[in-house]
Scaffold this motif. Structure first.
Motif: not given
Length: 263
Positions: A79-98
């Motif tokens: 479940q964690k791996e599936a969540i991680a894969a989907r969430a990675a698609g939410l990040i735009k290049p060049g951003t600052a994330i926490g």
């Protein structure tokens, strides 16, 4: 070795480390995979362990219970791996994330190699280690510093001061539990304070939480449910629970988990 002796050894190992893996027990005890799984079934029926994907952990209970990192890392792994894969698609290049500390965010960090030009702020030793080992020259990793908790989070005044001086585009938050009323919670008071600072530093909040976190309540609230802009969970979350979460959170993303035979 008798079954009772094997089971006592398994309990001792779980007491010492918080979790065991089936394949490790097969090697250590010199028995088959099925024998180990039967022993874990017996212990689980007696309420002495909690079976998880690939092994077993100590039994969760009180709102202040905080298993160590190794114990949590084997829980709901697909479940964690599936969540991680989907969430990675939410990040735009060049951003600052926490990224907060936790096994879900640690899993998530391993999916960030395809996102260019990132600045990542984290209070997690484990997350920082994953990102640094990636060796990307276009990635900046900021580890806050502070006092270490059982989940390898860095907390306290040093961590708070570092986080409160920053402005992040998006914060990805892992949680111990979520429920209407208490919201997103943790069993560690110091970690709660640090996580709240991360939430306040972010322009958007994305919570990463598998379905086993539903209805679990830690002693301290990190954020209310409606403070999350996005929740990424898995398809083990029931339809009624998804509908209820949608009343609080604008965007509830359900990641599909590939089912595997675990018997």
């Amino acid at each position: 070795m008798l079954a009772r002796q094997r089971q006592e050894l398994i309990l001792e190992e779980i007491k010492r480390t918080g979790a065991v893996r089936v394949h490790d027990l097969v090697s250590r005890l010199g028995v088959s995979d099925m024998t180990v799984r039967r022993d874990l079934d017996v212990l689980a029926r007696r309420g002495l362990v909690e079976k998880v994907y690939g092994g077993a952990t100590s039994v969760a209970g009180r709102s202040t219970d905080e298993p160590g990192f190794e114990a949590k890392s084997v829980r709901a792994l697909p479940q964690k791996e599936a969540i991680a894969a989907r969430a990675a698609g939410l990040i735009k290049p060049g951003t600052a994330i926490g990224l907060s500390a936790g096994t879900t965010t640690w899993t998530f960090a391993r999916f960030l190699d395809d996102v260019p030009d990132l600045t990542v702020v984290t209070n997690s030793i484990r997350v920082a280690d994953v990102l640094q080992r990636g060796g990307r020259t276009d990635r900046t990793v900021v580890l806050t510093g502070g006092v270490r908790t059982p989940s390898d989070a860095l907390v306290g005044p040093v961590a708070l001061q570092a986080i409160r001086s920053l402005h992040l585009d998006v914060v990805f938050l892992g949680v111990h539990g979520m429920a209407p009323g208490p919201g997103f919670t943790t069993p560690n008071l110091s970690e709660s304070e640090t996580n709240r600072a991360l939430v306040e530093a972010g322009g958007r909040l994305v919570v990463l939480a598998d379905h086993t976190k539903w209805g679990v309540v830690g002693i301290s609230t990190i954020a209310e449910l409606d403070e999350a802009d996005v929740l990424v969970t898995d398809d083990g979350m029931g339809a009624e629970e998804q509908e209820l979460l949608s009343e609080y959170i604008d965007d509830v993303i359900v990641a599909s988990v590939q089912r595997e035979e675990t018997a």
